[in-house]
Structures are given as structure tokens and as C-alpha cells.
Enzyme design. Structure first.
Site, short mmCIF file in Angstrom:
data_model
loop_
_atom_site.label_atom_id
_atom_site.label_comp_id
_atom_site.label_asym_id
_atom_site.label_seq_id
_atom_site.Cartn_x
_atom_site.Cartn_y
_atom_site.Cartn_z
CG HIS A 45 54.73 51.09 59.61
ND1 HIS A 45 54.18 52.65 59.72
CD2 HIS A 45 55.94 51.42 60.13
CE1 HIS A 45 55.24 53.30 60.57
NE2 HIS A 45 56.73 52.64 60.53
CB CYS A 91 59.56 50.63 62.48
SG CYS A 91 59.79 51.89 61.21
#
Length: 358
Positions: free
Chosen positions: A251, A158
């Protein structure tokens, strides 16, 4: 498509499994008909097991509430109900490798969110805008598995989604050295603040295995097919630190890059915002219209303002500027459980339909 494909979700009760269910509600091509999880959940309805720990910010879809959870280890039984499965099981890597191959050998395609098969040479690891040609190794994988329809496809880690699309857009500039620090949300560990109160006002400077993935998986995405296997690229050289920070979703990456061929800021921004792939050309249901956006404000991208760009499937970039040691530096942001996890896998499945693998 005239008829929706029947989808199963392995590991349906966890956070990524829940994200799959949320994203697939009213999907034009796919319908969730089967949810599978551990034996302790099997036999109960999805609502009974998950309702008190539903982690999405949307309501649980009505059409999955009464689905009876199946035992994920009853492979033949689960496989008989579906056209393909998404895998988000929580097991050891060896157990995941084994069970995903067991499903594939029942002639059930597996699109996996797990890391277990990311380095299996004939299993494509794909970001559809970057390396859809890697699906071509599926035919070699089928020969190994002795299947006609069953295979495994995986999506990458990810955190790399926040910077690898940008480096891909700059491929012609030949980046050769990259320094990255990622600031990763707690949902990447399958947690909320309720589950993990220790993360409130806290930072943990270590995430097990994450730095190696962040340094090596981009090279596999940029690799080439040789003799039925994907061979990773040799450059650019990437070094990374990964830090867990007290945010729920998103993120962020701080990135420094050296290039063989330098460009102006305007040229680099143009390459980013014009970067397109097959998902955009084919107008796949989950594809962002614009994959990468560039934001001029110095205070962006921000999680609260930008993490859901293009329904969480786009990448947001800001603060591109020259560096005194490296050539350029920037900040990237991606939604880790949408583009970085379930959404990326759904887009892979859509691409596999478009390419007639499903």
C-alpha cells in the site's frame, strides 16, 4: 523462551491465514499446532483444502500440511489445543465480535487481524512501536469478560501503516491537518490477479469502509486511557481517499501535512530514521531493526524494490518536500499483508509475551 507457545489460527485457509502460517514457520517462540476454518473445510488436511489456492510466494510449510482443519465454531474444542490464537476469520463484524469473545472467555487470548473490535473501548488496537501502553486496558477488559487469562487485542487497518508511523515520528512538530490518498494492493481484499482478473490494468476509486478507517483509526492509536477505556485523540484532522490499484502487495500513500511547529527537511528525516519503539529495544523476533527508512531517490519508494524492506515489517518513505499549500508532503509504502496484517499481529503477540500477558 524455553518452550514454544502453541498457536492456533482462526480462518487459516484465507490469504491472511496463509500469511500467518508462512510467517510463523520456524518462529523461535511460537508453533502453529491448530488450524481452524469453516465447517465445509473441517475434517480435511490443510494441504487438501489449501494446496490449489496457496497464495504465498513461498512453499507451504511441511509441518502444517497434515494438520487436520478444525471447525472454527467448535470454540471449546479448538481452544483446548492452544495457548492463544490469531484471528483472521471471514465473517460479518457481529459474528466476529461474538466468536472472538467466545474464545477469550475460554481463557484463550485472541490477537486479531479483523476490524470488528477496533472500536471496543477496552480492546487495545496496537502498533507496538507506537502505542504499547494501550495494552494496559487488558486488565479492564478481563473484568468485563470475567476472565483471568483470556482477552482480545487487535491491530489497525493495513493502509494506515504507510503513513501513521511517519506522523508518529513527527509528533513533537504537532501535525494538525493531514490529507492522504492511499493506493492499495489487491491482496488487501484477499485476492490475487488469478482471483480478480478484472483488476488487471484497472483502478477502482472506492474501497468500502476504508476511508473512514484511514481517517479515524490513527486517532485511536494516538489516544489515551481514561477510566479503563481508550479515548481517541482529537487531532490531527485527517481526510483520506482510498483507491484500489493493480498491484499484488504493498500500500502506497501520498501525504500532505500542516504543522504547528515547522522543521527543516533534514530534521524531519532525522526524526523518521531515528524513530524507535519497544520492539527495537527488546529486539523482538519480528521487529525491524530500523522501523522507517528514508530514500533520497525521487523515483522511490517503489513496490518492486522496497515493499519487502526489513522482511516486510519496515516502512519506506521518499519524496519529502515542501508544499505550496501544505507545509510538507511525502510518499510512504508498507507491506499490507506483512506489517499491515499478519506480521503486525505476530509482533503484537511477541510484545504481549515480553510484557507477560502471554
Amino acid at each position: 523462551m524455553r518452550k514454544k507457545l502453541k498457536v492456533g489460527i482462526l480462518g487459516a485457509t484465507g490469504m491472511v491465514g496463509q500469511r500467518f502460517i508462512s510467517l510463523l514457520e520456524k518462529h523461535p517462540w511460537f508453533q502453529v499446532v491448530t488450524v481452524a476454518a469453516s465447517p465445509r473445510s473441517a475434517g480435511q488436511t490443510y494441504e487438501e483444502v489449501v494446496n490449489s489456492r496457496w497464495k504465498m510466494n513461498t512453499l507451504m510449510p511441511e509441518d502444517v500440511k497434515e494438520l487436520t482443519i478444525m471447525n472454527v465454531h467448535e470454540v471449546e474444542k479448538v481452544a483446548s489445543t492452544v495457548d492463544f490464537v490469531f484471528s483472521a476469520v471471514d465473517m460479518s463484524k457481529e459474528e466476529i465480535r461474538q466468536i472472538e469473545e467466545e474464545y477469550a472467555k475460554t481463557e484463550t487470548p485472541v490477537i486479531s487481524n479483523n476490524s470488528a473490535h477496533r472500536w471496543t473501548p477496552d480492546v487495545p488496537m496496537v502498533v507496538p512501536e507506537i502505542n504499547p501502553e494501550h495494552f494496559e486496558v487488558i486488565c479492564y477488559q478481563k473484568k468485563r469478560l470475567k476472565t483471568s487469562k483470556g482477552f482480545i487485542v487487535v491491530k489497525p487497518n493495513c493502509s494506515i501503516q504507510s503513513y501513521v508511523p511517519v506522523l508518529s515520528a513527527w509528533k513533537e512538530c504537532e501535525p494538525y491537518e493531514v490529507v492522504v490518498t492511499t493506493y492499495q494492493a489487491i491482496s488487501g481484499a484477499g485476492k490475487t490477479f488469478k482471483d480478480w482478473p478484472e483488476m488487471v490494468e484497472n483502478i477502482i476509486p472506492y474501497i468500502g469502509g476504508e476511508e473512514e478507517k484511514s481517517e479515524q483509526e490513527p486517532l485511536r492509536l494516538w489516544g489515551e486511557i481514561r477510566n479503563g477505556m481508550i479515548v481517541k485523540a482529537k487531532k490531527p484532522k485527517i481526510t483520506c481517499q482510498c483507491i484500489r490499484v493493480p498491484v499484488l502487495n504493498g500500500h502506497t500513500a501520498a501525504v500532505f501535512v500542516k504543522f504547528r511547529k515547522n522543521s527543516t527537511k533534514e530534521q524531519l528525516i532525522e526524526k523518521m530514521i531515528n524513530f524507535r519503539g519497544l520492539p527495537q529495544e527488546l529486539k523482538l523476533p519480528s521487529a525491524p531493526t530500523q522501523f522507517i527508512q528514508y530514500i533520497e531517490e525521487n523515483s522511490r519508494p517503489q513496490l518492486q524494490m522496497d515493499v519487502n524492506y526489513e522482511n516486510g515489517m519496515g516502512i519506506s518513505v521518499g519524496r519529502l518536500r515542501e508544499d505550496s499549500i501544505y507545509d510538507w508532503k511525502f510518499i510512504g509504502l508498507s507491506h499490507n499483508t506483512v506489517r499491515g496484517a499478519a506480521g503486525g499481529a505476530v509482533l503484537c503477540a511477541e510484545m504481549l509475551v515480553a510484557k507477560k500477558y502471554l
